[in-house]
Scaffold this motif. Structure first.
Motif, PDB file in Angstrom:
ATOM      1  N   LYS A   1      11.658  40.127  57.956  1.00 18.12           N
ATOM      2  CA  LYS A   1       9.990  38.779  57.892  1.00 18.12           C
ATOM      3  C   LYS A   1      10.310  38.949  59.095  1.00 18.12           C
TER       4      LYS A   1
ATOM      5  N   ARG B   1       6.711  40.516  61.644  1.00 16.50           N
ATOM      6  CA  ARG B   1       6.016  39.107  61.758  1.00 16.50           C
ATOM      7  C   ARG B   1       6.171  38.611  63.481  1.00 16.50           C
TER       8      ARG B   1
ATOM      9  N   MET C   1       8.795  43.332  49.791  1.00 15.44           N
ATOM     10  CA  MET C   1       8.471  42.600  50.904  1.00 15.44           C
ATOM     11  C   MET C   1       7.644  43.155  51.579  1.00 15.44           C
TER      12      MET C   1
END
Length: 200
Positions: free
Chosen positions: A62, A66, A123
């Motif tokens: 993540k 990001r 994801m």
């Protein structure tokens, strides 16, 4: 026990250490001890902030996504004309392996695990969907040919991943600065072609 207010700092420290450990050792050979050593903390500290190794690895993924997304938002977002957004986005995509080699190394490690780990696969697919939607939004005003634009976001992402993978594995394979112009020319020519994207 870590001081109150240090939680986010410590989490970021562990995530950064995990990224460095993945780059140096690879995801398949990675242990919590490797990450703890890299972060100069005990494994107990890591488990205080992350439920498991898998939880930590998902947070690493993540964080990597990001950082890449923020770069796009900073450079592409403020531009007004759709064509300018597209050219800047192509520039960003092309330069990822050169400007952010850690991201590419982490991404390739996780990509190798995606087939065996549904959470990682989900994801990565979410990343692809978000990128496709974002590119599709600013491309609306680039061409009136909806069929031409339909697959262009996916083509752009695929070109970026393919080029990034090849340059990461062998940075002598092509000149990344020359490729920037070649990529822009390729997409510009595609858009300029009235039959682009249509079956004859």
């Amino acid at each position: 026990m870590p001081k109150i207010g240090m939680e986010e700092i410590r989490k970021d420290q562990v995530i950064e250490a995990a990224i460095n450990a993945i780059v140096s050792k690879g995801l398949s050979n990675l242990s919590m001890k490797d990450i703890a050593t890299q972060a100069s903390v005990s494994t107990g500290i890591i488990y205080h902030y992350f439920e498991s190794k898998e939880d930590l690895l998902m947070q690493v993924l993540k964080a990597s996504f990001r950082q890449s997304h923020e770069k796009v938002m900073e450079t592409v977002g403020p531009l007004k004309p759709s064509q300018d957004k597209l050219m800047k986005h192509l520039e960003n995509i092309n330069l990822v392996p050169k400007d952010n080699p850690e991201y590419m190394a982490v991404f390739l490690n996780y990509l190798g695990e995606a087939n065996h780990n549904p959470k990682i696969r989900d994801m990565i697919n979410k990343l692809f969907n978000n990128l496709t939607d974002y590119i599709g939004q600013y491309l609306r005003n680039v061409s009136d040919d909806k069929q031409q634009l339909k697959n262009l976001p996916v083509m752009i992402i695929a070109l970026g991943i393919g080029l990034g993978t090849m340059w990461t594995l062998n940075n002598q394979l092509y000149d990344i600065d020359e490729m920037d112009q070649s990529l822009k020319t390729l997409i510009s020519n595609y858009l300029a072609n009235e039959n682009g994207g249509k079956s004859k």
